[in-house]
Structures are given as structure tokens and as C-alpha cells.
Scaffold this motif. Structure first.
Motif, PDB file in Angstrom:
ATOM      1  N   ILE A  10      36.605  46.752  28.030  1.00 47.85           N
ATOM      2  CA  ILE A  10      35.161  46.746  28.511  1.00 47.85           C
ATOM      3  C   ILE A  10      34.559  45.558  27.982  1.00 47.85           C
ATOM      4  N   LYS A  11      34.169  44.868  29.239  1.00 45.52           N
ATOM      5  CA  LYS A  11      33.771  43.590  29.096  1.00 45.52           C
ATOM      6  C   LYS A  11      32.359  43.444  28.477  1.00 45.52           C
ATOM      7  N   PRO A  12      31.717  42.078  28.402  1.00 49.33           N
ATOM      8  CA  PRO A  12      30.568  41.941  27.619  1.00 49.33           C
ATOM      9  C   PRO A  12      29.634  42.373  28.388  1.00 49.33           C
ATOM     10  N   PHE A  50      44.445  34.766  27.597  1.00 47.56           N
ATOM     11  CA  PHE A  50      44.434  36.077  28.485  1.00 47.56           C
ATOM     12  C   PHE A  50      44.511  35.922  29.908  1.00 47.56           C
ATOM     13  N   TYR A  51      43.656  34.954  30.475  1.00 43.60           N
ATOM     14  CA  TYR A  51      43.560  35.011  31.761  1.00 43.60           C
ATOM     15  C   TYR A  51      44.344  33.691  32.336  1.00 43.60           C
ATOM     16  N   ALA A  52      45.177  33.404  31.558  1.00 41.02           N
ATOM     17  CA  ALA A  52      46.029  31.894  32.020  1.00 41.02           C
ATOM     18  C   ALA A  52      46.463  32.156  33.545  1.00 41.02           C
ATOM     19  N   VAL A  53      46.940  33.299  33.876  1.00 39.64           N
ATOM     20  CA  VAL A  53      47.382  33.453  35.361  1.00 39.64           C
ATOM     21  C   VAL A  53      46.426  33.025  36.328  1.00 39.64           C
ATOM     22  N   HIS A  54      45.251  32.869  35.889  1.00 45.16           N
ATOM     23  CA  HIS A  54      44.213  32.600  36.902  1.00 45.16           C
ATOM     24  C   HIS A  54      43.459  31.035  36.608  1.00 45.16           C
ATOM     25  N   LYS A  55      44.234  30.298  35.917  1.00 43.27           N
ATOM     26  CA  LYS A  55      43.640  29.038  35.355  1.00 43.27           C
ATOM     27  C   LYS A  55      43.506  28.014  36.659  1.00 43.27           C
ATOM     28  N   PRO A  58      39.135  28.934  41.348  1.00 45.48           N
ATOM     29  CA  PRO A  58      37.762  28.428  41.357  1.00 45.48           C
ATOM     30  C   PRO A  58      36.864  28.934  40.364  1.00 45.48           C
ATOM     31  N   PHE A  59      37.125  30.206  39.869  1.00 40.36           N
ATOM     32  CA  PHE A  59      36.197  31.004  39.126  1.00 40.36           C
ATOM     33  C   PHE A  59      36.759  30.977  37.850  1.00 40.36           C
ATOM     34  N   PHE A  60      37.720  30.305  37.446  1.00 42.03           N
ATOM     35  CA  PHE A  60      38.421  30.310  36.011  1.00 42.03           C
ATOM     36  C   PHE A  60      37.029  29.814  34.688  1.00 42.03           C
ATOM     37  N   ASP A  62      33.914  29.905  34.951  1.00 47.28           N
ATOM     38  CA  ASP A  62      32.891  31.111  34.842  1.00 47.28           C
ATOM     39  C   ASP A  62      33.587  32.408  34.508  1.00 47.28           C
ATOM     40  N   LEU A  63      34.589  32.804  34.748  1.00 46.84           N
ATOM     41  CA  LEU A  63      35.299  33.963  33.975  1.00 46.84           C
ATOM     42  C   LEU A  63      35.603  33.711  32.467  1.00 46.84           C
ATOM     43  N   VAL A  64      35.870  32.796  32.100  1.00 45.33           N
ATOM     44  CA  VAL A  64      35.921  32.387  30.610  1.00 45.33           C
ATOM     45  C   VAL A  64      34.779  32.397  29.967  1.00 45.33           C
ATOM     46  N   ASN A  86      44.213  54.324  35.246  1.00 49.35           N
ATOM     47  CA  ASN A  86      42.988  53.424  34.820  1.00 49.35           C
ATOM     48  C   ASN A  86      42.422  52.659  35.956  1.00 49.35           C
ATOM     49  N   ARG A  87      43.308  52.066  36.862  1.00 56.04           N
ATOM     50  CA  ARG A  87      43.016  51.363  37.906  1.00 56.04           C
ATOM     51  C   ARG A  87      41.999  52.146  38.928  1.00 56.04           C
ATOM     52  N   GLU A  88      42.521  53.363  39.154  1.00 55.91           N
ATOM     53  CA  GLU A  88      41.696  54.165  39.854  1.00 55.91           C
ATOM     54  C   GLU A  88      40.383  54.581  39.447  1.00 55.91           C
ATOM     55  N   ALA A  92      37.411  49.095  42.759  1.00 56.43           N
ATOM     56  CA  ALA A  92      38.066  47.791  43.308  1.00 56.43           C
ATOM     57  C   ALA A  92      37.157  46.526  42.259  1.00 56.43           C
ATOM     58  N   THR A  93      37.625  45.515  42.424  1.00 55.15           N
ATOM     59  CA  THR A  93      37.327  44.352  41.840  1.00 55.15           C
ATOM     60  C   THR A  93      35.803  43.855  41.911  1.00 55.15           C
ATOM     61  N   ASN A  94      35.303  43.885  43.052  1.00 50.57           N
ATOM     62  CA  ASN A  94      34.053  43.726  43.746  1.00 50.57           C
ATOM     63  C   ASN A  94      33.655  44.936  43.627  1.00 50.57           C
ATOM     64  N   ILE A 103      34.183  53.364  37.592  1.00 49.75           N
ATOM     65  CA  ILE A 103      33.406  52.673  36.705  1.00 49.75           C
ATOM     66  C   ILE A 103      32.790  51.491  36.941  1.00 49.75           C
ATOM     67  N   ARG A 104      33.325  50.577  37.986  1.00 45.60           N
ATOM     68  CA  ARG A 104      32.808  49.469  38.564  1.00 45.60           C
ATOM     69  C   ARG A 104      31.686  49.779  39.403  1.00 45.60           C
ATOM     70  N   ALA A 105      31.653  50.944  40.230  1.00 46.57           N
ATOM     71  CA  ALA A 105      30.616  51.388  41.205  1.00 46.57           C
ATOM     72  C   ALA A 105      29.352  52.017  40.170  1.00 46.57           C
ATOM     73  N   SER A 110      28.239  42.654  39.635  1.00 46.07           N
ATOM     74  CA  SER A 110      28.632  41.651  40.480  1.00 46.07           C
ATOM     75  C   SER A 110      30.558  41.714  40.307  1.00 46.07           C
ATOM     76  N   ILE A 111      31.090  40.814  41.468  1.00 48.86           N
ATOM     77  CA  ILE A 111      32.230  40.514  40.961  1.00 48.86           C
ATOM     78  C   ILE A 111      32.722  39.711  39.736  1.00 48.86           C
ATOM     79  N   ASP A 112      31.848  38.905  39.414  1.00 52.95           N
ATOM     80  CA  ASP A 112      31.725  38.214  38.170  1.00 52.95           C
ATOM     81  C   ASP A 112      31.601  38.888  37.010  1.00 52.95           C
ATOM     82  N   GLU A 113      30.912  39.737  36.695  1.00 49.96           N
ATOM     83  CA  GLU A 113      30.650  40.672  35.774  1.00 49.96           C
ATOM     84  C   GLU A 113      30.770  41.919  36.359  1.00 49.96           C
ATOM     85  N   ASN A 114      31.950  42.481  36.023  1.00 51.24           N
ATOM     86  CA  ASN A 114      32.331  43.724  36.644  1.00 51.24           C
ATOM     87  C   ASN A 114      33.004  44.933  35.762  1.00 51.24           C
ATOM     88  N   ALA A 115      32.408  44.757  34.527  1.00 53.96           N
ATOM     89  CA  ALA A 115      32.370  45.877  33.507  1.00 53.96           C
ATOM     90  C   ALA A 115      33.755  46.076  32.636  1.00 53.96           C
TER      91      ALA A 115
HETATM   92  P1  IDP Z   1      41.240  42.779  38.384  1.00 52.76           P
HETATM   93  O1  IDP Z   1      40.124  42.588  37.216  1.00 52.76           O
HETATM   94  O2  IDP Z   1      40.521  43.920  39.399  1.00 52.76           O
HETATM   95  O3  IDP Z   1      42.439  43.086  38.285  1.00 52.76           O
HETATM   96  P2  IDP Z   1      41.862  40.031  39.274  1.00 52.76           P
HETATM   97  O4  IDP Z   1      42.187  39.718  40.462  1.00 52.76           O
HETATM   98  O5  IDP Z   1      43.085  40.112  38.332  1.00 52.76           O
HETATM   99  O6  IDP Z   1      40.992  41.449  39.447  1.00 52.76           O
HETATM  100  O7  IDP Z   1      40.676  39.092  38.645  1.00 52.76           O
HETATM  101  C1  IDP Z   1      40.450  38.956  37.206  1.00 52.76           C
HETATM  102  C2  IDP Z   1      39.083  38.995  37.020  1.00 52.76           C
HETATM  103  O8  IDP Z   1      38.366  37.617  37.656  1.00 52.76           O
HETATM  104  C3  IDP Z   1      38.246  39.917  37.909  1.00 52.76           C
HETATM  105  O9  IDP Z   1      37.942  41.182  37.207  1.00 52.76           O
HETATM  106  C4  IDP Z   1      36.613  39.243  38.227  1.00 52.76           C
HETATM  107  O10 IDP Z   1      35.929  39.282  36.899  1.00 52.76           O
HETATM  108  C5  IDP Z   1      37.148  37.586  38.205  1.00 52.76           C
HETATM  109  N1  IDP Z   1      37.268  37.359  39.659  1.00 52.76           N
HETATM  110  C6  IDP Z   1      38.307  37.753  40.483  1.00 52.76           C
HETATM  111  N2  IDP Z   1      38.081  37.150  41.531  1.00 52.76           N
HETATM  112  C7  IDP Z   1      36.897  36.630  41.509  1.00 52.76           C
HETATM  113  C8  IDP Z   1      36.058  35.843  42.673  1.00 52.76           C
HETATM  114  O11 IDP Z   1      36.404  35.814  43.904  1.00 52.76           O
HETATM  115  N3  IDP Z   1      35.170  35.336  42.092  1.00 52.76           N
HETATM  116  C9  IDP Z   1      34.543  35.406  40.863  1.00 52.76           C
HETATM  117  N4  IDP Z   1      35.305  36.220  39.918  1.00 52.76           N
HETATM  118  C10 IDP Z   1      36.517  36.709  40.335  1.00 52.76           C
END
Ligand code: IDP
Length: 143
Positions: A10-12, A50-55, A58-60, A62-64, A86-88, A92-94, A103-105, A110-115
């Protein structure tokens, strides 16, 4: 279907909205059991790891920054098909694309702050569980 374990975070943003209990109810109502849980305020190093796979994304940065902006609640969920279930529940991410009632709905802005975060495979779940709870941090639910 075998019993699986998965990581949920559960994110910040959702911790700040004080909806930990409402999110836990969704897990429990879906038949998922919490077998480990802790609140942590991630350091920059822990969040980057934790998020090394995304390093390279472009959003890395902001995500950190977001993931270290306040405490997160980390739990291991156990149950049949736990990773997919759990994914269901998350949606969706956005959140704009998340199905109604997820939960996300309901809790994300936002996609940046998605719970919430949820492991996307059983393999990654095992890695993420070890990252937060080591090898002996889980409580078997025998009753
Ligand atoms: P997930 O959390 O639904 O599995 P991932 O693609 O693994 O999604 O991305 C990890 C996290 O990175 C997302 O939950 C979101 O917070 C952030 N993220 C993913 N794509 C974007 C984007 O295009 N812009 C901004 N943040 C993003």
C-alpha cells in the motif's frame, strides 16, 4: 490451483488517505490471508533496489521520490491464485483505465500515485518477499 504467496504494497498516497483497513478488507473478502505485514518508510536506496527493473525508464526518479515520500504498508498475501487475484483486485496501472470497483479505481489519483503495488508473477513474488521479509519472516496460518 496451488496456494501461492504474493507481495502487496500500500503506497504512500493510500497510507496518507488512511485506507489501509479498507484495502485489507478487499484482500480478506477475496479469500486472501495476510501472513506477514509491516509498515516501513523506504530509504532512497531501498526504493531504488526494489524498482531496479525500471531504472532506465523516464519515470524512475519520480517513482522513487514518491515511494520514499511517506510510509508504505507491505504485506504478504496467501491464497489460491494469489498473484492473479491480487492483480485483479488492484486494477490497471493507470487508474483511468482501472475497472470500477478495483482498488486503483477507488483510491488512486494518477498513474504516478496509484495506491498499490502487487507482484506480477510467482517468480517475482518470491524475490520481493525475500527483499522485505527474508527467509523466515512469514507466519503460517494453521487455524
Ligand atoms: P504495476 O505497478 O501495475 O505492476 P509497472 O509497469 O510495474 O506497473 O510500473 C511500476 C510503477 O511505476 C507503477 O505502479 C507506477 O507507479 C509507475 N509507472 C509505470 N508506468 C508509468 C508511467 O508511464 N508514468 C509514470 N509512472 C509510471
Amino acid at each position: 490451483m496451488a496456494v501461492e504467496q504474493t507481495i502487496s504494497i500500500i503506497k504512500p498516497d493510500a497510507v496518507a488517505k488512511n485506507v489501509i483497513g479498507q484495502i485489507y478488507s478487499r484482500f480478506e473478502n477475496a479469500g486472501l490471508k495476510i501472513v506477514a505485514a509491516k509498515m516501513v518508510h523506504l530509504s532512497q536506496e531501498r526504493a531504488e533496489g526494489f524498482y531496479a527493473v525500471h531504472k532506465e525508464r523516464p519515470f524512475f526518479g519520480d517513482l522513487v521520490a514518491f515511494m520514499t515520500s511517506g510510509p508504505v504498508m507491505v504485506q504478504v498475501l496467501e491464497g489460491e491464485n494469489a498473484v492473479t487475484k491480487n492483480r485483479e483486485l488492484m486494477g490497471a496501472t493507470n487508474p483511468k483505465n482501472a475497472d470500477a470497483g478495483t482498488i486503483r479505481a477507488d483510491f488512486a489519483d494518477s498513474i504516478d500515485e496509484n495506491a498499490v503495488h502487487g507482484s506480477d508473477s510467482a517468480e517475482n513474488a518470491a524475490i520481493e518477499i525475500a527483499y522485505f521479509f527474508g527467509t523466515d519472516g512469514l507466519c503460517p496460518r494453521t487455524r
